[in-house]
Design a protein around this motif. Structure first.
Motif, PDB file in Angstrom:
ATOM      1  N   ALA A  43       3.852   8.600  -4.172  1.00 35.87           N
ATOM      2  CA  ALA A  43       4.835   8.223  -3.540  1.00 35.87           C
ATOM      3  C   ALA A  43       5.544   7.185  -4.213  1.00 35.87           C
ATOM      4  O   ALA A  43       5.011   6.570  -5.378  1.00 35.87           O
ATOM      5  N   SER A  52       6.369   7.550  -8.975  1.00 35.91           N
ATOM      6  CA  SER A  52       5.334   8.481  -8.559  1.00 35.91           C
ATOM      7  C   SER A  52       3.959   7.757  -8.609  1.00 35.91           C
ATOM      8  O   SER A  52       3.495   7.499  -9.876  1.00 35.91           O
ATOM      9  N   SER A  98       0.928  -1.136  -0.185  1.00 41.17           N
ATOM     10  CA  SER A  98       0.050  -0.144   0.029  1.00 41.17           C
ATOM     11  C   SER A  98       0.848   1.251   0.112  1.00 41.17           C
ATOM     12  O   SER A  98       1.720   1.369   0.663  1.00 41.17           O
ATOM     13  N   VAL A  99       0.594   2.154  -0.691  1.00 44.26           N
ATOM     14  CA  VAL A  99       1.470   3.382  -0.918  1.00 44.26           C
ATOM     15  C   VAL A  99       0.469   4.613  -1.048  1.00 44.26           C
ATOM     16  O   VAL A  99      -0.731   4.364  -1.532  1.00 44.26           O
ATOM     17  N   SER A 100       0.900   5.738  -0.850  1.00 47.43           N
ATOM     18  CA  SER A 100      -0.019   6.913  -1.036  1.00 47.43           C
ATOM     19  C   SER A 100       0.250   7.480  -2.602  1.00 47.43           C
ATOM     20  O   SER A 100       1.464   7.359  -2.900  1.00 47.43           O
ATOM     21  N   GLU A 101      -0.621   8.235  -2.896  1.00 47.73           N
ATOM     22  CA  GLU A 101      -0.599   8.679  -4.328  1.00 47.73           C
ATOM     23  C   GLU A 101       0.747   9.665  -4.339  1.00 47.73           C
ATOM     24  O   GLU A 101       0.942  10.641  -3.357  1.00 47.73           O
ATOM     25  N   SER A 154      -1.929  -1.414  -3.578  1.00 47.06           N
ATOM     26  CA  SER A 154      -3.160  -0.236  -3.554  1.00 47.06           C
ATOM     27  C   SER A 154      -2.632   1.122  -3.349  1.00 47.06           C
ATOM     28  O   SER A 154      -1.533   1.439  -2.919  1.00 47.06           O
ATOM     29  N   VAL A 155      -3.233   2.182  -3.623  1.00 48.81           N
ATOM     30  CA  VAL A 155      -2.993   3.345  -3.889  1.00 48.81           C
ATOM     31  C   VAL A 155      -3.930   4.147  -3.119  1.00 48.81           C
ATOM     32  O   VAL A 155      -4.795   4.186  -3.432  1.00 48.81           O
ATOM     33  N   ILE A 156      -3.583   4.935  -2.091  1.00 50.30           N
ATOM     34  CA  ILE A 156      -4.245   5.631  -1.022  1.00 50.30           C
ATOM     35  C   ILE A 156      -4.219   7.386  -1.617  1.00 50.30           C
ATOM     36  O   ILE A 156      -3.120   7.603  -1.691  1.00 50.30           O
ATOM     37  N   ALA A 157      -5.513   7.801  -1.328  1.00 50.97           N
ATOM     38  CA  ALA A 157      -5.480   9.344  -2.008  1.00 50.97           C
ATOM     39  C   ALA A 157      -4.797  10.064  -0.812  1.00 50.97           C
ATOM     40  O   ALA A 157      -5.019   9.766   0.367  1.00 50.97           O
TER      41      ALA A 157
END
Lengths: 113, 111
Positions: free
Chosen positions: A17, A80, A12-15, A110-113
């Protein structure tokens, strides 16, 4: 026998990142290496492939992977992350250009906003 | 250019029934293969073929049969369906030194 190990069944990463998906392989000969992406309820789409030319391979959608023989690794990166990158990613290896591909178990990104 | 075409897209079978999953490619590839995809297991090779008349077993061949009479077609037969064969099945073809091209998959449920 060839095998592929993908570390982490879920990442899981942040948008925005960095995306890093790990793949290690075992092969008795210089291999062909691939990364595929699978979006929900779809088939597999090639992201990139290594076939003994350049060790740094650029693929679609801004992804790239580096073949490191000493580490038997072929990790996938993207500087990114976008929301649209959320999918399952598979690393695969084959011994030659006309033999079966052996797949890892996959990593769900998963990409977290 | 259609690539790899699989039919049907969805199928429900009763235990003990037989069926054939169809796969056709229009890229003149000698190499074709069948995989099954199960959650957490990745793709596992069932059978493959390196040309018309030549087939071989993969990692999980039991309960499945294949033949390759033409370059274009590589059907997968389930002889007597079992609930353990509930899965998503993918057909792929590959040219020399190329990546594998995949069909869109067949989602099979055995009840």
């Amino acid at each position: 026998a060839q095998s592929v190990t993908q570390l982490g069944s879920h990442v899981s990463v942040s948008e925005g990142a960095l995306v890093l998906l790990r793949c290690n392989y075992s092969s008795s000969v210089p291999p062909y290496l691939f990364w595929y992406v699978q979006y929900p309820n779809q088939g597999l789409q090639l992201l990139l492939k290594y076939t003994s030319a350049a060790t740094l391979v650029k693929g679609i959608n801004g992804f790239e992977a580096e073949f490191k023989k000493s580490e038997t690794s072929f990790h996938l990166t993207k500087p990114s992350a976008h929301m649209s990158d959320a999918a399952e990613y598979f690393c695969a290896v084959s011994r030659s250009g006309n033999t079966p591909l052996v797949f890892g178990k996959g990593t769900r990104l998963s990409v977290i906003a | 250019n259609a690539g790899v075409t699989q039919t049907p897209k969805f199928q429900v079978l009763k235990t003990g029934q037989s069926m054939t999953l169809q796969c056709a490619q229009d890229m003149n590839h000698e190499y074709m293969s069948w995989y099954r995809q199960d959650p957490g297991m990745g793709l596992r090779l069932i059978h493959y073929s390196v040309g018309a008349g030549i087939t071989d077993q993969g990692e999980v061949p039991n309960g499945y049969n294949v033949s390759r009479s033409t370059t274009e077609d590589f059907p997968l037969r389930l002889l007597s369906a079992a609930p353990s064969q509930t899965s998503v099945y993918f057909c792929a073809s590959r040219g020399p030194g190329q990546e594998a091209f995949f069909g869109q998959g067949t989602r099979l449920t055995v009840v």
